[in-house]
Design an enzyme around this catalytic site. Structure first.
Site, mmCIF file in Angstrom:
data_model
loop_
_atom_site.group_PDB
_atom_site.id
_atom_site.type_symbol
_atom_site.label_atom_id
_atom_site.label_comp_id
_atom_site.label_asym_id
_atom_site.label_seq_id
_atom_site.Cartn_x
_atom_site.Cartn_y
_atom_site.Cartn_z
ATOM 1 N N TYR A 68 7.256 0.581 0.318
ATOM 2 C CA TYR A 68 7.028 1.727 0.439
ATOM 3 C C TYR A 68 7.998 2.555 -0.476
ATOM 4 C CZ TYR A 68 3.583 3.785 3.777
ATOM 5 O OH TYR A 68 2.759 4.150 4.335
ATOM 6 N N GLU A 70 8.279 6.481 -1.102
ATOM 7 C CA GLU A 70 7.811 7.750 -0.939
ATOM 8 C C GLU A 70 9.156 8.626 -1.735
ATOM 9 O OE1 GLU A 70 7.183 9.194 3.189
ATOM 10 O OE2 GLU A 70 5.446 7.883 3.114
ATOM 11 N N ASP A 245 -9.157 18.022 -17.228
ATOM 12 C CA ASP A 245 -9.291 16.755 -16.767
ATOM 13 C C ASP A 245 -9.861 15.728 -17.597
ATOM 14 O OD1 ASP A 245 -10.149 14.648 -15.285
ATOM 15 O OD2 ASP A 245 -11.084 15.595 -13.484
ATOM 16 N N THR A 274 -7.881 9.740 -14.704
ATOM 17 C CA THR A 274 -7.930 8.350 -14.224
ATOM 18 C C THR A 274 -7.467 7.299 -15.130
ATOM 19 O OG1 THR A 274 -10.360 8.008 -14.879
ATOM 20 C CG2 THR A 274 -9.716 8.959 -12.459
ATOM 21 N N LYS A 277 -11.523 4.552 -16.709
ATOM 22 C CA LYS A 277 -12.789 4.712 -17.232
ATOM 23 C C LYS A 277 -12.373 4.260 -18.714
ATOM 24 C CE LYS A 277 -14.168 8.274 -14.108
ATOM 25 N NZ LYS A 277 -12.954 8.725 -13.294
ATOM 26 N N ARG A 283 -7.822 0.916 -11.018
ATOM 27 C CA ARG A 283 -8.317 2.291 -10.547
ATOM 28 C C ARG A 283 -7.278 2.992 -10.190
ATOM 29 N NH1 ARG A 283 -13.023 3.507 -9.274
ATOM 30 N NH2 ARG A 283 -13.725 1.688 -10.283
HETATM 31 N N1 DSN Z 1 -17.405 8.925 -10.184
HETATM 32 C C1 DSN Z 1 -16.814 9.349 -11.317
HETATM 33 C C2 DSN Z 1 -17.951 9.612 -12.523
HETATM 34 O O1 DSN Z 1 -18.848 8.865 -12.366
HETATM 35 O O2 DSN Z 1 -17.661 10.356 -13.396
HETATM 36 C C3 DSN Z 1 -15.930 10.434 -11.473
HETATM 37 O O3 DSN Z 1 -15.320 10.562 -10.136
#
Ligand code: DSN
Length: 482
Positions: A68, A70, A245, A274, A277, A283
């Site tokens: 942990y 925090e 984003d 994120t 991708k 993730r």
């Molecule tokens: N689920 C992702 C996408 O497919 O764009 C984003 O949350």
């Protein structure tokens, strides 16, 4: 070394993992093998997925999960954080360096978390802080109930302007079912009805009228580059915070495909993302901020987040280091080469590609226009022959977000696997064959009315077996984790 091929050491690692699971948890081992089979034997065109390296996966499966932490590095609410302090600060520094940002925050568990932290960081700076200044008390716990109510009220119904869901915006950008729309007074901008691309003059007009506190750019399904310099000018004209984003295209920013006016980090006050991708990490999420917002972002825990996931932060560090290497630039450039080639092949085979092409990893196809199918039927029909992708709502979609009129194809994963531009002709041709041989099936409603289903489909069996064979052949050329 390609991420999708295993060297001897990586093979030994995976073998060891599997034999351990065989003893301790055979069902997990079995699911692992089934998922490997699934990922290996289908053509993955899901735009938000990729294949991470075994080092990224290994770093996630470590004893850091037991800690942990925090707070932030060197300022924690738990004892025993000396090591994770070093880990997390090295990770944040690698992230900051990768994107050339003022400040990086690597604790968000996901892109949705990152967006929530970013929204509240902006609200903290712009709505809460001036009141705290006026009251002369910075410690929330010491505020009177009346002052605290004043703060909460000041944060509600602030204005957010973002790309609408049907034009490719994300659920967390003010979609009514998401908390973002319940916190903010949201106005969305759409793509142009003519070009299906952003029209900056329209955005400016809407912003001047609405005067948002937050002007948000970024997407889940938009195939073109964005001019962030122009959005910065618009934000400055209306006194808005520019938030971007970049979850989908972070790998293209890291790899230098999006530079100059197309690099959000240079222009936005705050950038969320994120890691899994096009960036090809574990993730997770992260935030980049200009210095003036950094102290507010840093309070993400406990503002939104509980304990940061230090085992995922370890894997993020591995991924950022991979992305700092020169060959990641080649990878990013190849994604766009493949994506452009696939869009061009589809167009040349008479398929309706939104905006006529792409600048990033995403290709959007109007399957209603080209094949008389819903996105749901196209998605299922393609999955049945071994192509995995998502259905996606298109701008001004008459079929809504469940059935949709489109499919979204993304090239991040296939590029990791080694596919090259010359493979795109065959992929486009199989997609055309399958969708051209798929028809909506008849269905009977509860009242006995016979019509065309939006879900069920019939795929010609000859086309089905031909497509399966052609996909298997394509996959044979690029084995995954062989
Ligand atoms: N689920 C992702 C996408 O497919 O764009 C984003 O949350």
């Amino acid at each position: 070394m390609s991420v999708s091929k295993l060297n001897e050491r990586e093979k030994r690692y995976v073998d060891g993992l599997l034999s351990l699971l065989e003893e301790t948890s055979p069902s997990v081992r079995q699911f692992y093998l089934e998922e490997l089979e699934n990922q290996r034997n289908t053509l993955k065109l899901i735009a938000s997925e990729n294949y991470s390296s075994v080092s990224v996966q290994a770093a996630m499966g470590t004893l850091f999960t037991d800690k942990y932490a925090e707070g932030v590095p060197f300022h924690r609410f738990y004892a025993g954080c000396e090591v994770v302090d070093k880990l997390e600060s090295e990770c944040a520094e690698a992230c900051r360096r990768l994107f050339g940002a003022d400040f990086a925050y690597v604790q968000p568990h996901s892109g949705a978390d990152a967006n929530l932290v970013a929204y509240w960081a902006i609200l903290s700076q712009r709505a809460m802080d001036p009141i705290l200044e006026e009251i002369g008390e910075k410690n929330m716990s010491k505020l009177t109930p009346a002052d605290f109510t004043r703060i909460r009220e000041a944060c509600h119904n602030q204005r957010l302007m973002s790309l609408d869901y049907y034009s490719g915006g994300h659920l967390t950008h003010g979609y009514r079912m998401n908390v973002s729309a319940q916190m903010f007074d949201v106005r969305t901008y759409s793509v142009s009805e003519k070009t299906f691309m952003l029209d900056y003059d329209d955005i400016e007009k809407a912003a001047l009228e609405f005067k948002p506190l937050v002007l948000l750019a970024g997407y889940s399904a938009y195939p073109r580059a964005i001019n962030f310099r122009r959005l910065r000018e618009i934000a400055d004209k209306v006194g808005a915070v520019l938030m971007v984003d970049m979850a989908h295209f972070a790998g293209l920013v890291a790899g230098g495909v999006f530079s100059g006016d197309e690099n959000p980090v240079a222009f936005a006050d705050i950038v969320t993302s994120t890691t899994h991708k096009t960036l090809r990490g574990p993730r997770g999420g992260f935030i980049l901020a200009k210095s003036h917002l950094a102290p507010f972002v840093e309070k993400g825990c406990p503002l939104v987040i509980g304990g940061p996931l230090e085992h995922v932060i370890a894997a993020k560090l591995v991924a950022f280091k991979e992305a700092l290497k020169d060959d990641f630039k080649t990878y990013a450039a190849n994604i766009v080469r493949n994506s452009r080639a696939l869009a061009a092949e589809l167009v040349s085979q008479g398929v309706s590609v939104l905006t006529g092409g792409t600048d990033n990893h995403i290709v959007l196809v109007d399957v209603n226009k080209s094949f008389g199918l819903t996105g749901r039927q196209a998605e299922s029909s393609l999955r049945s022959i071994g192509i995995t992708l998502n259905r996606n709502a298109l701008p001004f979609d008459v079929n809504g977000p469940w059935y949709t009129s489109g499919i979204r194809l993304g090239l991040g994963a296939l590029t990791t696997r080694g596919f090259v531009e010359s493979d795109m002709k065959e992929i486009a041709s199989v997609i055309k064959l399958v969708l051209g041989s798929t028809r909506p099936a008849k269905s009977t409603s509860k009242d006995g009315v016979v019509g065309l289903s939006k879900t069920l489909f019939e795929l010609d069996s000859k086309a089905e077996s031909e497509a399966k064979g052609r996909i298997a052949k394509l996959l044979e050329g690029y084995p995954l984790y062989s």
